[in-house]
Design an enzyme around this catalytic site. Structure first.
Site, PDB file in Angstrom:
ATOM      1  N   TYR A   1      41.965  26.935  29.932  1.00 39.88           N
ATOM      2  CA  TYR A   1      43.201  27.604  29.562  1.00 39.88           C
ATOM      3  C   TYR A   1      44.408  26.689  29.756  1.00 39.88           C
ATOM      4  O   TYR A   1      44.555  26.040  30.787  1.00 39.88           O
ATOM      5  CB  TYR A   1      43.395  28.877  30.389  1.00 39.88           C
ATOM      6  CG  TYR A   1      42.550  30.044  29.925  1.00 39.88           C
ATOM      7  CD1 TYR A   1      42.814  30.665  28.709  1.00 39.88           C
ATOM      8  CD2 TYR A   1      41.501  30.511  30.704  1.00 39.88           C
ATOM      9  CE1 TYR A   1      42.050  31.747  28.285  1.00 39.88           C
ATOM     10  CE2 TYR A   1      40.728  31.596  30.290  1.00 39.88           C
ATOM     11  CZ  TYR A   1      41.012  32.200  29.078  1.00 39.88           C
ATOM     12  OH  TYR A   1      40.244  33.267  28.652  1.00 39.88           O
TER      13      TYR A   1
ATOM     14  N   LYS B   1      31.922  44.120  60.048  1.00 45.16           N
ATOM     15  CA  LYS B   1      32.895  44.799  59.196  1.00 45.16           C
ATOM     16  C   LYS B   1      33.082  44.036  57.890  1.00 45.16           C
ATOM     17  O   LYS B   1      32.637  42.887  57.760  1.00 45.16           O
ATOM     18  CB  LYS B   1      34.239  44.927  59.911  1.00 45.16           C
ATOM     19  CG  LYS B   1      34.965  43.611  60.133  1.00 45.16           C
ATOM     20  CD  LYS B   1      36.328  43.851  60.763  1.00 45.16           C
ATOM     21  CE  LYS B   1      37.095  42.529  60.896  1.00 45.16           C
ATOM     22  NZ  LYS B   1      38.464  42.746  61.391  1.00 45.16           N
TER      23      LYS B   1
END
Length: 398
Positions: free
Chosen positions: A290, A39
């Site tokens: 950043y 899955k």
């Protein structure tokens, strides 16, 4: 000429997955049916690569979340049994029949809808797996509502209950108290199922942690044998080469033989890599990334990498994790950006653009595991794997 792609990719060792399945199958015992969980795109490894590898390893059953995944698994593995663990959503019932999928059911509306679709297609004896909620309060029919569900399933043989299943939600807890309580509720549910005249073949109880935690015989053998059913175990994380950790972990000399054996035998299936884009020198006092969360305290050499949080490299790893460059650990400096990251290669000689960088996997004598990523990011290995972005190509390496 094929377009050259951005150098951020995952290598999937399908032979390792085959071998992992065989090892786990033998560990469970030949009388136990093993469901290979593929899955969530095979835990981010790629269903199209991993489902066929599991079948080559001997898997007869594949476990998926949805009907859509089931259709993909059926296309890749025409002869496998495919179990849709997450159930069926309204309108998907014809696709279940078309692709020969086996759905998990627990609500009356699911039973009604599947029966109507089966009648419309002239089908009888459509196999379903009935899930019992034994304490997780997530999916499955609660014991107090079981009689009405059983009455509905036994009213007309269009649907056939092939298996009874439950999810053990604390099988990685070493004391096993919660699991024991769940098994008591499950036994009461099986008794009610048999009392309603239904005769399921399989009892699906336990996942990888139950198998490797030394409780498999009680979970998979005793309970199933008492009711004349074959045990089924769901193999997930270990299929991809990781033995689960337990809370608390077993002390020396107390580790179950199954877990000890698995930690030595399982081989990781996935390695995640990128390349150095460019290398630059910076002076003391220079800020990196950043908001300048990293400030150089001395002259440094930095390597820019073609990987970022949009690829699945967790943003929380900036300034607290290392990747592998030329067989050495290179610390991530500054914040991880959407598409790029920067590592410190000051103490790693001769790093040049094009050098391979290992994000998850081995290089030389060093190795970074999904557990390492998870611990640094405050999550679990399952999320690390499934978080690797769809734009990161999956490449088969036998």
């Amino acid at each position: 000429m094929p377009l050259k792609t951005r150098p951020c990719w995952v290598e999937i060792r399908t032979r390792a997955l085959e071998d992992n399945y065989r090892f786990l199958r033998n560990l469970a015992g030949l009388s136990v049916e093993c469901l290979a969980i593929v899955k969530a795109d095979a835990y981010g490894h790629g269903l199209g690569l991993c489902a066929p590898a599991a079948v080559r390893g001997g898997a007869r059953w594949l476990g998926v979340t949805s009907v859509e995944e089931g259709a993909a698994a059926r296309a890749a593995c025409p002869d496998a049994r495919v179990l849709v663990i997450g159930g069926v959503f309204p309108g998907q019932e014809p696709a279940v029949l078309e692709h020969g999928l086996t759905p998990v059911v627990w609500d009356l509306w699911q039973i009604d809808a599947l029966e109507a679709a089966a009648r419309g297609a002239g089908a009888r004896g459509v196999k379903v797996h009935l899930e019992i909620d034994t304490g997780m309060s997530r999916q499955g029919v609660a014991l107090e509502h079981l009689p009405e569900v059983l009455a509905r399933l036994g009213a007309e043989p269009v649907l056939r209950v092939e298996a009874v299943m439950t999810h053990l939600y604390a099988s990685d807890e070493a004391n096993g108290d919660t699991t024991g309580e769940q098994l008591q509720r499950l036994e009461a549910a099986v008794k009610a199922v048999r009392g309603a005249g239904l005769e399921p073949d399989l009892l699906s109880v336990g996942a990888t942690a139950a198998l490797l935690g030394g409780t498999a015989e009680a979970l998979l053998g005793g309970l199933a044998a008492r009711w004349g059913m074959r045990p089924m175990v769901r193999i997930g994380l270990a299929l991809y080469g990781l033995a689960p950790e337990f809370d608390p972990d077993f002390a020396a000399g107390e580790m179950p033989a199954e877990l000890q054996s698995a930690r030595g035998a399982l081989v990781p299936v996935l390695e995640w890599k990128t390349r150095v884009v460019s290398v630059r020198e910076i002076a003391a006092g220079a800020e990196v990334g950043y908001n300048g969360t990293f400030v150089a305290t001395e002259p440094m050499r930095l390597a820019l990498l073609a990987v970022g949080y949009a690829d699945g490299l967790d943003r929380k790893l900036g300034n607290r994790f290392s990747l592998l460059v030329r067989g050495q650990r290179a610390p991530l400096v500054g914040r991880v950006s959407m598409d790029q990251a920067v590592v410190d290669v000051t103490d790693i000689p001769d790093v040049v653009p094009g050098d391979e960088v290992v994000i998850l996997g081995a290089q030389g004598a060093e190795r970074i595991t999904a557990f390492n990523h998870a611990e640094a990011a405050g999550t679990i290995p399952w999320e690390v794997f499934t978080g690797i972005g769809v734009r990161v190509g999956r490449v088969e390496v036998r």
